[in-house]
Design a protein around this motif. Structure first.
Motif, PDB file in Angstrom:
ATOM      1  N   MET A 151      36.368  29.250  28.244  1.00  0.00           N
ATOM      2  CA  MET A 151      36.456  30.190  29.360  1.00  0.00           C
ATOM      3  C   MET A 151      37.683  29.913  30.220  1.00  0.00           C
ATOM      4  SD  MET A 151      32.489  30.547  30.671  1.00  0.00           S
ATOM      5  CE  MET A 151      31.983  28.855  30.360  1.00  0.00           C
ATOM      6  N   GLY A 152      38.342  30.990  30.650  1.00  0.00           N
ATOM      7  CA  GLY A 152      39.343  30.861  31.687  1.00  0.00           C
ATOM      8  C   GLY A 152      38.645  30.771  33.034  1.00  0.00           C
ATOM      9  N   LEU A 153      39.335  30.304  34.052  1.00  0.00           N
ATOM     10  CA  LEU A 153      38.727  30.126  35.367  1.00  0.00           C
ATOM     11  C   LEU A 153      39.540  30.859  36.422  1.00  0.00           C
ATOM     12  CD1 LEU A 153      37.881  26.296  35.227  1.00  0.00           C
ATOM     13  CD2 LEU A 153      36.362  28.227  34.741  1.00  0.00           C
ATOM     14  N   ILE A 154      38.833  31.533  37.312  1.00  0.00           N
ATOM     15  CA  ILE A 154      39.474  32.209  38.439  1.00  0.00           C
ATOM     16  C   ILE A 154      38.752  31.791  39.709  1.00  0.00           C
ATOM     17  CG2 ILE A 154      39.993  34.420  39.535  1.00  0.00           C
ATOM     18  CD1 ILE A 154      40.142  35.690  36.812  1.00  0.00           C
ATOM     19  N   ASP A 155      39.489  31.252  40.662  1.00  0.00           N
ATOM     20  CA  ASP A 155      38.910  30.863  41.936  1.00  0.00           C
ATOM     21  C   ASP A 155      38.511  32.108  42.721  1.00  0.00           C
ATOM     22  OD1 ASP A 155      38.473  29.957  44.622  1.00  0.00           O
ATOM     23  OD2 ASP A 155      39.586  28.136  44.126  1.00  0.00           O
ATOM     24  N   ARG A 156      37.270  32.136  43.198  1.00  0.00           N
ATOM     25  CA  ARG A 156      36.786  33.316  43.908  1.00  0.00           C
ATOM     26  C   ARG A 156      37.576  33.587  45.182  1.00  0.00           C
ATOM     27  NH1 ARG A 156      30.535  33.796  45.681  1.00  0.00           N
ATOM     28  NH2 ARG A 156      31.318  32.921  47.626  1.00  0.00           N
ATOM     29  N   ALA A 157      38.230  32.563  45.707  1.00  0.00           N
ATOM     30  CA  ALA A 157      38.986  32.736  46.943  1.00  0.00           C
ATOM     31  C   ALA A 157      40.342  33.411  46.716  1.00  0.00           C
ATOM     32  CB  ALA A 157      39.193  31.381  47.625  1.00  0.00           C
ATOM     33  N   LEU A 158      40.741  33.570  45.466  1.00  0.00           N
ATOM     34  CA  LEU A 158      42.041  34.178  45.191  1.00  0.00           C
ATOM     35  C   LEU A 158      42.015  35.680  45.476  1.00  0.00           C
ATOM     36  CD1 LEU A 158      43.071  32.380  41.887  1.00  0.00           C
ATOM     37  CD2 LEU A 158      43.834  31.881  44.209  1.00  0.00           C
ATOM     38  N   ALA A 159      43.189  36.269  45.468  1.00  0.00           N
ATOM     39  CA  ALA A 159      43.318  37.678  45.808  1.00  0.00           C
ATOM     40  C   ALA A 159      42.593  38.558  44.799  1.00  0.00           C
ATOM     41  CB  ALA A 159      44.797  38.064  45.873  1.00  0.00           C
ATOM     42  N   TRP A 160      42.163  39.697  45.288  1.00  0.00           N
ATOM     43  CA  TRP A 160      41.480  40.702  44.468  1.00  0.00           C
ATOM     44  C   TRP A 160      42.329  41.096  43.265  1.00  0.00           C
ATOM     45  CZ3 TRP A 160      36.609  42.632  45.114  1.00  0.00           C
ATOM     46  CH2 TRP A 160      36.282  43.834  44.499  1.00  0.00           C
ATOM     47  N   ASP A 161      43.654  41.075  43.440  1.00  0.00           N
ATOM     48  CA  ASP A 161      44.553  41.481  42.357  1.00  0.00           C
ATOM     49  C   ASP A 161      44.394  40.598  41.121  1.00  0.00           C
ATOM     50  OD1 ASP A 161      45.525  43.515  43.885  1.00  0.00           O
ATOM     51  OD2 ASP A 161      47.362  42.476  44.479  1.00  0.00           O
ATOM     52  N   ARG A 162      44.089  39.322  41.326  1.00  0.00           N
ATOM     53  CA  ARG A 162      43.930  38.412  40.175  1.00  0.00           C
ATOM     54  C   ARG A 162      42.732  38.827  39.317  1.00  0.00           C
ATOM     55  NH1 ARG A 162      43.706  36.523  36.232  1.00  0.00           N
ATOM     56  NH2 ARG A 162      43.844  34.385  35.482  1.00  0.00           N
ATOM     57  N   LEU A 163      41.675  39.295  39.973  1.00  0.00           N
ATOM     58  CA  LEU A 163      40.508  39.760  39.230  1.00  0.00           C
ATOM     59  C   LEU A 163      40.840  41.041  38.476  1.00  0.00           C
ATOM     60  CD1 LEU A 163      37.790  39.165  41.984  1.00  0.00           C
ATOM     61  CD2 LEU A 163      38.481  37.616  40.153  1.00  0.00           C
ATOM     62  N   ARG A 164      41.586  41.931  39.142  1.00  0.00           N
ATOM     63  CA  ARG A 164      41.973  43.182  38.496  1.00  0.00           C
ATOM     64  C   ARG A 164      42.883  42.921  37.286  1.00  0.00           C
ATOM     65  NH1 ARG A 164      41.541  47.886  41.786  1.00  0.00           N
ATOM     66  NH2 ARG A 164      42.486  48.956  40.008  1.00  0.00           N
ATOM     67  N   GLU A 165      43.723  41.908  37.392  1.00  0.00           N
ATOM     68  CA  GLU A 165      44.608  41.560  36.283  1.00  0.00           C
ATOM     69  C   GLU A 165      43.809  41.120  35.057  1.00  0.00           C
ATOM     70  OE1 GLU A 165      47.189  38.576  37.776  1.00  0.00           O
ATOM     71  OE2 GLU A 165      48.294  39.933  39.094  1.00  0.00           O
ATOM     72  N   SER A 166      42.741  40.372  35.292  1.00  0.00           N
ATOM     73  CA  SER A 166      41.896  39.928  34.187  1.00  0.00           C
ATOM     74  C   SER A 166      41.298  41.120  33.453  1.00  0.00           C
ATOM     75  CB  SER A 166      40.786  39.016  34.713  1.00  0.00           C
ATOM     76  OG  SER A 166      39.903  38.635  33.676  1.00  0.00           O
ATOM     77  N   LEU A 167      40.796  42.098  34.209  1.00  0.00           N
ATOM     78  CA  LEU A 167      40.220  43.290  33.591  1.00  0.00           C
ATOM     79  C   LEU A 167      41.293  44.117  32.893  1.00  0.00           C
ATOM     80  CD1 LEU A 167      37.699  44.388  36.376  1.00  0.00           C
ATOM     81  CD2 LEU A 167      37.187  43.208  34.224  1.00  0.00           C
ATOM     82  N   ALA A 168      42.471  44.215  33.502  1.00  0.00           N
ATOM     83  CA  ALA A 168      43.565  44.979  32.887  1.00  0.00           C
ATOM     84  C   ALA A 168      43.980  44.365  31.552  1.00  0.00           C
ATOM     85  CB  ALA A 168      44.757  45.049  33.834  1.00  0.00           C
ATOM     86  N   ALA A 169      43.786  43.057  31.414  1.00  0.00           N
ATOM     87  CA  ALA A 169      44.104  42.368  30.159  1.00  0.00           C
ATOM     88  C   ALA A 169      42.957  42.473  29.148  1.00  0.00           C
ATOM     89  CB  ALA A 169      44.426  40.904  30.441  1.00  0.00           C
ATOM     90  N   LYS A 170      41.962  43.324  29.466  1.00  0.00           N
ATOM     91  CA  LYS A 170      40.815  43.584  28.584  1.00  0.00           C
ATOM     92  C   LYS A 170      39.976  42.340  28.355  1.00  0.00           C
ATOM     93  CE  LYS A 170      43.377  47.251  26.192  1.00  0.00           C
ATOM     94  NZ  LYS A 170      43.831  47.788  24.889  1.00  0.00           N
ATOM     95  N   ARG A 171      39.762  41.583  29.432  1.00  0.00           N
ATOM     96  CA  ARG A 171      38.939  40.387  29.366  1.00  0.00           C
ATOM     97  C   ARG A 171      37.580  40.634  30.012  1.00  0.00           C
ATOM     98  NH1 ARG A 171      41.799  35.855  28.047  1.00  0.00           N
ATOM     99  NH2 ARG A 171      40.365  34.454  29.123  1.00  0.00           N
ATOM    100  N   LEU A 172      36.622  39.788  29.675  1.00  0.00           N
ATOM    101  CA  LEU A 172      35.337  39.803  30.350  1.00  0.00           C
ATOM    102  C   LEU A 172      35.458  38.964  31.613  1.00  0.00           C
ATOM    103  CD1 LEU A 172      32.840  39.136  27.389  1.00  0.00           C
ATOM    104  CD2 LEU A 172      34.003  41.248  28.016  1.00  0.00           C
ATOM    105  N   LEU A 173      34.923  39.472  32.710  1.00  0.00           N
ATOM    106  CA  LEU A 173      34.981  38.776  33.989  1.00  0.00           C
ATOM    107  C   LEU A 173      33.550  38.471  34.403  1.00  0.00           C
ATOM    108  CD1 LEU A 173      37.098  37.831  36.042  1.00  0.00           C
ATOM    109  CD2 LEU A 173      36.852  40.032  37.187  1.00  0.00           C
TER     110      LEU A 173
END
Length: 294
Positions: A151-173
């Motif tokens: 699994m990749g890891l994304i800190d919940r405190a990071l910007a909303w854009d980082r989460l959107r980037e994960s989805l744009a890359a066709k990943r499961l979040l």
């Protein structure tokens, strides 16, 4: 200790975990919180049933935590082999094929670390959304386990854009989102009581146009698990705020349905009903509820 357990026969870690869990119960580690919450969720059950369920909950938690090193060392193929049933696998596949990424939400039920690893084990690119922990050693261990399990890891405190980037890359979040969200959450029923719940997963899915799923994995035998996945579609003809409420309400309802099947496998240790809706008072019996919210 975790390194040694990873090399030991699987039964050793399970027996030790159960023993440590029961010891934690006997020593009173959050015992009052656990029994209080189980009693609130099951008001028709007697005190003996509540206590026995609480003890089983501690044994389950200890056993599952000490099972994690065993799976991690043996790799994703072992995780896949231990998921003896995957209800809704075709739902996940269809959502992923839409090509917009997938938002998946789960709760602290069964073995949520194995549930996340199972997504990677079946070949999906997955990012787990994490929040910082007060204990840096436990936090570091969890991060290491998730990265080792694909699994990749994304800190919940990071910007909303980082989460959107994960989805744009066709990943499961993937979110574990059943803890009290305080005043920022949306209040939805959980065992008949309003529970403040993180609105971000549903809102993110709506903003990104991504499918929204709820899933998990419960233990059904010795190191055997039943995985499940359910899709939650937004209602038509209503505003975004109402859509977020409806989607959050429905995924929590699905989680509750599963908890009712396996009450001893839920993490009752966090105060799920700590926050109360603005302008209301705690519902309960006298000082017991006042103490609860202090």
């Amino acid at each position: 200790m975790f390194g040694a357990l990873a090399l030991s026969p699987p039964g050793v870690g399970e027996r030790l975990g159960q023993a440590l869990g029961e010891l934690a119960y006997r020593l009173g580690w959050r015992t009052r919180v656990v029994e209080e919450q189980i009693g609130r969720a099951y008001p028709d059950r007697d005190e003996e049933w509540v206590q026995q369920t609480a003890k089983a909950c501690y044994r389950h938690l200890g056993r599952e935590w000490l099972t994690v090193p065993y799976f991690t060392r043996r790799g994703l193929e072992e995780v896949r082999r231990r998921l003896v049933e995957f209800e809704g696998r075709e739902v996940l596949a269809a959502a992923y094929e839409e090509g917009r990424g997938v938002v998946i939400v789960t709760g602290h039920l069964g073995n949520w670390e194995l549930a996340g690893s199972a997504l990677a084990a079946f070949g999906y690119p997955v990012d787990a959304v994490m929040q910082g922990m007060m204990n840096p050693y436990i936090g570091g261990f969890i991060r290491d386990v998730r990265q080792r399990n694909g699994m990749g890891l994304i800190d919940r405190a990071l910007a909303w854009d980082r989460l959107r980037e994960s989805l744009a890359a066709k990943r499961l979040l993937a979110f574990v989102a059943d803890q009290d969200a305080r005043e920022k959450g949306v209040f939805v029923p959980f065992f008949g009581r309003p529970a403040s719940t993180n609105r971000a997963p549903a809102l993110l899915a709506l903003r990104a146009g991504a499918p929204f799923l709820v899933g998990g994995a419960q233990r059904v035998g010795p190191r055997e698990y039943h995985g499940w996945m359910v899709r939650i579609d937004p209602p038509d003809g209503v505003e975004v705020g109402e859509q977020v409420y409806d989607m959050t309400k429905r995924w929590v309802e699905e989680l509750e349905r599963r908890v009712r099947l396996y009450p001893e496998q839920y993490f009752w240790h966090h105060k799920r009903w700590k926050s109360i809706p603005p302008g209301t008072e705690p519902v309960g019996v006298g000082t017991r509820d006042r103490d609860w919210n202090e």
